[in-house]
Design an enzyme around this catalytic site. Structure first.
Site, short mmCIF file in Angstrom:
data_model
loop_
_atom_site.label_atom_id
_atom_site.label_comp_id
_atom_site.label_asym_id
_atom_site.label_seq_id
_atom_site.Cartn_x
_atom_site.Cartn_y
_atom_site.Cartn_z
N CYS A 134 39.48 40.20 31.91
CA CYS A 134 39.77 40.01 33.34
C CYS A 134 38.47 39.96 34.15
CB CYS A 134 40.65 41.18 33.80
SG CYS A 134 40.99 41.24 35.57
N HIS A 135 38.58 39.40 35.36
CA HIS A 135 37.41 39.30 36.26
C HIS A 135 36.79 40.66 36.55
CE1 HIS A 135 39.53 35.57 37.08
NE2 HIS A 135 38.34 35.10 37.34
N THR A 136 37.61 41.69 36.60
CA THR A 136 37.09 43.02 36.96
C THR A 136 36.13 43.52 35.88
OG1 THR A 136 39.19 43.37 38.03
CG2 THR A 136 37.79 45.28 37.81
N HIS A 163 40.66 46.75 30.46
CA HIS A 163 41.72 47.50 31.14
C HIS A 163 43.07 46.82 31.05
CE1 HIS A 163 40.28 44.53 33.98
NE2 HIS A 163 41.47 44.60 34.58
N GLU A 164 43.16 45.70 30.30
CA GLU A 164 44.46 45.01 30.20
C GLU A 164 45.01 45.19 28.79
OE1 GLU A 164 44.31 40.95 31.54
OE2 GLU A 164 43.70 41.53 33.53
N CYS A 174 51.76 59.78 38.29
CA CYS A 174 51.98 61.16 37.85
C CYS A 174 53.39 61.63 38.17
CB CYS A 174 50.96 62.11 38.47
SG CYS A 174 51.26 62.52 40.21
N CYS A 179 52.55 63.66 42.78
CA CYS A 179 51.71 63.73 43.98
C CYS A 179 52.47 63.16 45.18
CB CYS A 179 50.39 63.00 43.76
SG CYS A 179 50.53 61.21 43.79
N CYS A 224 53.14 59.48 44.82
CA CYS A 224 54.14 59.14 43.80
C CYS A 224 55.55 59.47 44.30
CB CYS A 224 53.87 59.89 42.49
SG CYS A 224 52.58 59.11 41.49
N CYS A 226 48.74 56.47 43.14
CA CYS A 226 48.79 57.86 42.66
C CYS A 226 47.46 58.55 42.90
CB CYS A 226 49.13 57.86 41.17
SG CYS A 226 49.09 59.50 40.42
N ARG A 251 42.40 60.22 40.48
CA ARG A 251 41.53 59.19 41.06
C ARG A 251 40.04 59.47 40.95
NH1 ARG A 251 44.06 55.28 43.87
NH2 ARG A 251 42.53 54.35 45.24
N CYS A 292 47.72 44.11 34.32
CA CYS A 292 46.89 43.85 35.50
C CYS A 292 47.40 42.67 36.31
CB CYS A 292 45.44 43.66 35.08
SG CYS A 292 44.30 43.36 36.43
N ARG A 303 44.06 33.05 30.82
CA ARG A 303 43.71 34.33 30.22
C ARG A 303 43.31 34.21 28.75
NH1 ARG A 303 42.68 36.76 34.08
NH2 ARG A 303 43.31 38.87 34.60
N1 LIG Z 1 44.88 43.77 44.16
C1 LIG Z 1 44.77 44.01 42.87
O1 LIG Z 1 45.23 45.04 42.38
C2 LIG Z 1 44.13 43.00 41.99
C3 LIG Z 1 44.32 43.03 40.60
C4 LIG Z 1 43.76 42.00 39.84
C5 LIG Z 1 43.00 41.03 40.43
N2 LIG Z 1 42.79 41.06 41.79
C6 LIG Z 1 42.01 40.03 42.48
O2 LIG Z 1 42.84 38.92 42.73
C7 LIG Z 1 42.04 37.75 42.84
C8 LIG Z 1 42.60 36.67 41.95
O3 LIG Z 1 42.50 37.06 40.59
P1 LIG Z 1 42.78 35.99 39.44
O4 LIG Z 1 42.63 36.71 38.16
O5 LIG Z 1 44.04 35.27 39.70
O6 LIG Z 1 41.51 35.02 39.67
P2 LIG Z 1 41.26 33.50 39.27
O7 LIG Z 1 39.82 33.25 39.50
O8 LIG Z 1 41.84 33.18 37.95
O9 LIG Z 1 42.08 32.68 40.36
C9 LIG Z 1 41.61 32.42 41.64
C10 LIG Z 1 42.09 31.03 42.03
O10 LIG Z 1 41.71 30.79 43.40
C11 LIG Z 1 41.38 29.44 43.53
N3 LIG Z 1 40.57 29.23 44.72
C12 LIG Z 1 39.26 29.50 44.90
N4 LIG Z 1 38.87 29.15 46.13
C13 LIG Z 1 39.96 28.63 46.76
C14 LIG Z 1 40.20 28.09 48.04
N5 LIG Z 1 39.20 27.99 48.93
N6 LIG Z 1 41.44 27.68 48.36
C15 LIG Z 1 42.44 27.77 47.45
N7 LIG Z 1 42.27 28.28 46.20
C16 LIG Z 1 41.05 28.70 45.87
C17 LIG Z 1 40.64 29.11 42.23
O11 LIG Z 1 40.65 27.72 41.96
C18 LIG Z 1 41.46 29.90 41.20
O12 LIG Z 1 42.48 29.12 40.61
C19 LIG Z 1 40.62 38.19 42.50
O13 LIG Z 1 39.93 38.43 43.71
C20 LIG Z 1 40.83 39.47 41.75
O14 LIG Z 1 39.71 40.32 41.82
C21 LIG Z 1 43.35 42.00 42.56
ZN LIG Z 2 42.37 42.98 35.43
ZN LIG Z 3 50.82 60.58 41.50
#
Ligand SMILES: NC(=O)c1ccc[n+]([C@@H]2O[C@H](COP(=O)([O-])OP(=O)(O)OC[C@H]3O[C@@H](n4cnc5c(N)ncnc54)[C@H](O)[C@@H]3O)[C@@H](O)[C@H]2O)c1
Ligand SMILES: [Zn+2]
Ligand SMILES: [Zn+2]
Length: 368
Positions: free
Chosen positions: A40-42, A62-63, A92, A95, A98, A106, A110, A169, A362
């Site tokens: 994943c990106h993270t 983490h996935e 949990c 808390c 939760c 949760c 943390r 994730c 993925r």
């Molecule tokens: N909130 C959470 O808990 C959580 C969990 C996982 C990931 N994320 C975040 O969610 C986001 C997306 O994750 P992902 O794995 O799907 O990423 P990803 O890079 O696979 O997908 C992002 C998409 O956005 C598109 N994009 C980029 N610029 C754009 C624009 N200007 N207009 C339209 N589309 C555009 C890209 O082409 C791509 O397909 C990331 O910022 C990631 O860090 C958040």
């Molecule tokens: Zn992730």
């Molecule tokens: Zn909790």
């Protein structure tokens, strides 16, 4: 025990796949044998050194999804042989958060988790007596991991674990953003910005909620084609005039629900402005870069739009992930199509390269 794991030794350098020590689970902890883990990106964000809260050495990942090997004292909800999905967002069940149905954040572990420790403030990972920290409380780029019982979701053993790992994730984040955070109503019009794992998950969530129109916006035609497969009724190549086009196609009002899944703050702003006057709800799931801020002209709020943030799609992991996995098994969610590459642990850096090249949605590491 000695296990193989992908260790972040130095920011900006490739991960090093090597042997490390993993200690037995203590009270409240569980030893899991990983079967699959998404890249994943993270993970890459931390590996690159861009994450200001990152630390090294640590075992990333983490996935994860796997099978329980052994449990520590006092573990009651999980037993050896159970199939589990790892949760960077634990539950949990005790808390104040939760016990509320308004959040999934949760509070139990943390602080320790953010610093790379298990809840008792120590690590089970080490090498030559030197501790190695746990990443996101999961550290699943490894043959085995030790995790708190409250951070494992027990899922249907019929579920193939490579697909189940996606629910750890991005997929749950997107689906949950539509179901739990936005609570999309049947018959509504939704716009999803971004067609990565999270955005496509949001498209699926909108469909499961019975949305009438689901517009997906991305820069990539290939990704927009995927959105159609998952239930988008319309697609749009994003640009500076995206908001105008959405407002125009909704009778001059905007969409009932918008979702941002790109991490780009300019797109977040578009998602706010594309939400309907009166009651439009913009749900932000993307993670912005360090120091970036979201610009909103207050008039958009005064005239009835709302903005919500969503972490892990508002999913309370131990309760919610097994239900989503069951919906996948029932054919409501097509998780398998997200797996574009299957890699071995030794190829973990290749997984990062594929992600940077936007080659597939993925890559999943499979452990033999
Ligand atoms: N909130 C959470 O808990 C959580 C969990 C996982 C990931 N994320 C975040 O969610 C986001 C997306 O994750 P992902 O794995 O799907 O990423 P990803 O890079 O696979 O997908 C992002 C998409 O956005 C598109 N994009 C980029 N610029 C754009 C624009 N200007 N207009 C339209 N589309 C555009 C890209 O082409 C791509 O397909 C990331 O910022 C990631 O860090 C958040
Ligand atoms: Zn992730
Ligand atoms: Zn909790």
């Amino acid at each position: 025990m000695r296990i193989r794991a992908a260790v972040l030794e130095e920011f900006g350098a490739p991960l090093v796949v090597r042997e490390v020590d993993l200690a037995e689970p203590r009270a409240g902890e569980v030893l899991v044998r990983l079967v699959a883990c998404g890249v994943c990106h993270t993970d890459l964000y931390t590996a690159s050194g861009a994450d200001p809260s990152g630390y090294a050495p640590t075992v990333l990942g983490h996935e994860g999804a796997g099978v329980v090997e052994r449990v520590g004292d006092g573990v009651t909800s999980i037993a050896p042989g159970d199939h589990v999905v790892t949760l960077f967002s634990p539950q949990c069940r005790e808390c104040v958060h939760c016990r509320s149905d308004r959040t999934n954040l949760c509070l139990a572990i943390r602080e320790q988790q953010n610093q790379g420790y298990l809840p008792d403030g120590t690590t089970r990972l080490a090498d030559g007596g030197e501790p190695i920290r746990h990443f996101m409380g999961t550290s699943t780029f490894a043959e085995y991991t030790v995790m708190p019982e409250i951070a494992l979701a027990k899922v249907n053993p019929e579920a193939p674990l490579a697909g189940a790992a996606l629910f750890a994730c991005g997929l749950s984040t997107g689906i949950g953003a539509a179901i739990n955070t936005a609570k999309v109503e049947a018959g509504s019009t939704c716009v999803v910005f971004g067609a990565g794992m999270v955005g496509l998950g949001a498209v699926i969530g909108c469909r499961l909620q019975g949305a009438e129109r689901i517009v997906c916006v991305d820069l990539s035609e290939d990704r927009l084609a995927l959105a159609t497969n998952h239930g988008a009724t319309e697609t749009m190549v994003g640009g500076p005039d995206t908001v105008e086009r959405i407002v125009e196609s909704t009778g001059g009002f905007g969409a009932d629900y918008t979702f941002e899944a790109t991490g780009n703050v300019q797109v977040m702003r578009q998602a706010v402005e594309a939400a309907r006057m009166g009651w439009g709800l913009c749900t932000v799931a993307g993670v912005a870069g360090r120091g970036e801020t979201l610009d909103i002209v207050p008039r958009f709020l005064i005239t009835g739009r709302r903005v919500a943030g969503s972490s892990f799609g508002g999913v309370k992991g131990r309760d919610g992930v097994p239900k989503l996995v069951d919906r996948w098994l029932a054919g409501e969610i097509d998780a398998d199509s997200f797996i574009s590459h299957r890699l071995t642990l030794d190829d973990v850096n290749r997984g990062f390269e594929l992600m940077e090249a936007q080659d597939g949605i993925r890559s999943v590491i499979e452990f033999s």
